[in-house]
Design an enzyme around this catalytic site. Structure first.
Site, short mmCIF file in Angstrom:
data_model
loop_
_atom_site.label_atom_id
_atom_site.label_comp_id
_atom_site.label_asym_id
_atom_site.label_seq_id
_atom_site.Cartn_x
_atom_site.Cartn_y
_atom_site.Cartn_z
CE LYS A 26 -4.12 -1.81 0.05
NZ LYS A 26 -5.06 -1.60 -1.08
CD GLU A 58 -4.21 -3.01 -6.78
OE1 GLU A 58 -5.41 -3.23 -6.55
OE2 GLU A 58 -3.29 -3.62 -6.19
CE LYS A 117 -10.87 -5.07 -4.46
NZ LYS A 117 -10.42 -3.91 -3.68
#
Length: 374
Positions: A169, A224, A271
């Site tokens: 992250k 990403e 998702k």
């Protein structure tokens, strides 16, 4: 296959289950996960067979919120009660005709309908989706955005435990040079071979993402979802030469087609709650297979029900199409079904029982916050 019984939906129930992350999860733009409400849906039938669904929106992450699930169920209950749950597509078509949008709330309903269909057939959902193609599904380990040295420690522990894919992250401190250190140090720490990718969750400017990407372009790194638009992500990919994984901007077949045309969809997170459940996710999966994009099949957040639903879709997908999955239930407490699948090294397998193959613990659920009956 045994004879499929006639079932009739008699009611819907909803539970709110607070899920607490094992460690606070920091992301770009001030987003964080500490304790998040997961909404658990049960669809009941007159014949005593029930199906389970789950949706767990992260606050300030996507256009979805936990408190929106109950009103959506109240709106859709008259559409569902009295009809057969067998064949989720037909029931969801009726729901979509009655209520436009609100796909996150519909996701939990759709999952529960698939669970009921599988139970009625005596088969796991992956069989209904075409059959088991990948039993041992590769996991990624996601590392909260903290100090680079601490992220290195977590990455090393994950690799030692058998993980082969690491998500780093980025952007929590709005310091592009710190993000360079995070990626470079983690990449060097895990050595050649494991997949390493940096995720901004839409929180970077095009300029900062480009600076970071160029600074690590000599390494085996994937980026990403750095920016808020597909066009910006495509520009970052072109400027850095690094492969791109999409997430937030991939939410329906139209967005997937646009990303493919822009050339920025090397990989993509599919998702459940972004698409509206298993029914729509299967369509997205098939499109990605055609486009040649590697897939991460998962959900925004959740526990054992959401994890199981994603695993069934991934398990019915050709192995070359799967980049990884996520054991969402492994990041939070409590477990809704402590007996549900858990990671073994860097892999996890789908449940093998009928339907989802999970059985929520009544003591974990507590009392429902909503009961809708005929």
């Amino acid at each position: 296959m045994k004879n499929v019984p006639d079932l009739e939906i008699s009611g819907l129930s909803l539970w709110r289950v607070p899920l607490t992350s094992h460690e606070t999860y920091y992301m770009a733009s001030g987003k964080a996960c500490a304790t998040v409400d997961s909404m658990v849906v049960r669809i009941e039938t007159k014949q005593g067979v029930s199906g389970w669904g789950e949706v767990c929106p992260i606050p300030h992450y996507l256009p979805a919120y936990a408190n929106g699930v109950a009103p959506a169920l109240e709106e859709l209950a008259p559409v569902l009660i009295g009809r057969s749950p067998i064949g989720a597509e037909a029931a969801m078509a009726a729901c979509n005709k009655h209520l436009i949008g609100h796909v996150y709330a519909k996701s939990a309903i759709d999952i529960a309908l698939w669970d009921l269909t599988g139970k009625a057939c005596g088969l796991p959902i992956y069989t209904l989706l075409g059959g088991l193609q990948t039993d041992e599904l590769p996991l990624y380990h996601s590392i909260t955005c903290i100090a680079p040295d601490d992220m290195v420690r977590i990455a090393k522990d994950a690799i030692a435990a058998g993980m082969t894919q690491i998500q780093v992250k980025l952007g929590a401190d709005d310091d592009w040079q710190a993000d360079v250190a995070r990626l470079r140090l983690v990449r060097e720490a895990v050595g050649p071979g494991p997949i390493v990718y940096g995720d901004w969750n839409c929180g970077a400017t095009r300029m900062d993402a480009t600076r970071v990407g160029r600074a690590v372009a000599d390494l085996d790194i994937m980026l990403e979802q750095p920016c808020q638009t597909l066009e910006e992500c495509a520009a970052v990919r072109a400027a850095t030469g690094l492969p791109m994984k999409l997430d937030e901007n991939a939410h329906d077949t139209t967005s997937l087609l646009k990303a493919y045309e822009l050339g920025c969809m090397d990989a993509v997170a599919l998702k459940l709650s972004k698409f509206g459940g298993i029914t729509e996710l299967r369509k997205a999966r098939d499109l990605c297979l055609y486009a040649g994009a590697r897939m991460c099949v998962e959900d925004t957040w959740g526990s054992d029900i959401a994890t199981a639903a994603a695993l069934h879709v991934a398990a019915a997908t050709p192995r070359q199409g799967i980049m990884n999955v996520c054991d969402l239930s492994g990041y939070v407490a409590p477990r809704i079904d402590p007996a549900a699948p858990s990671r073994t090294g860097g892999f996890i397998s789908p449940p093998s029982g009928p339907g989802l193959g999970v059985s929520p613990d009544p003591d974990v659920l507590g009392d429902p916050i909503l009961d809708l009956v005929a």
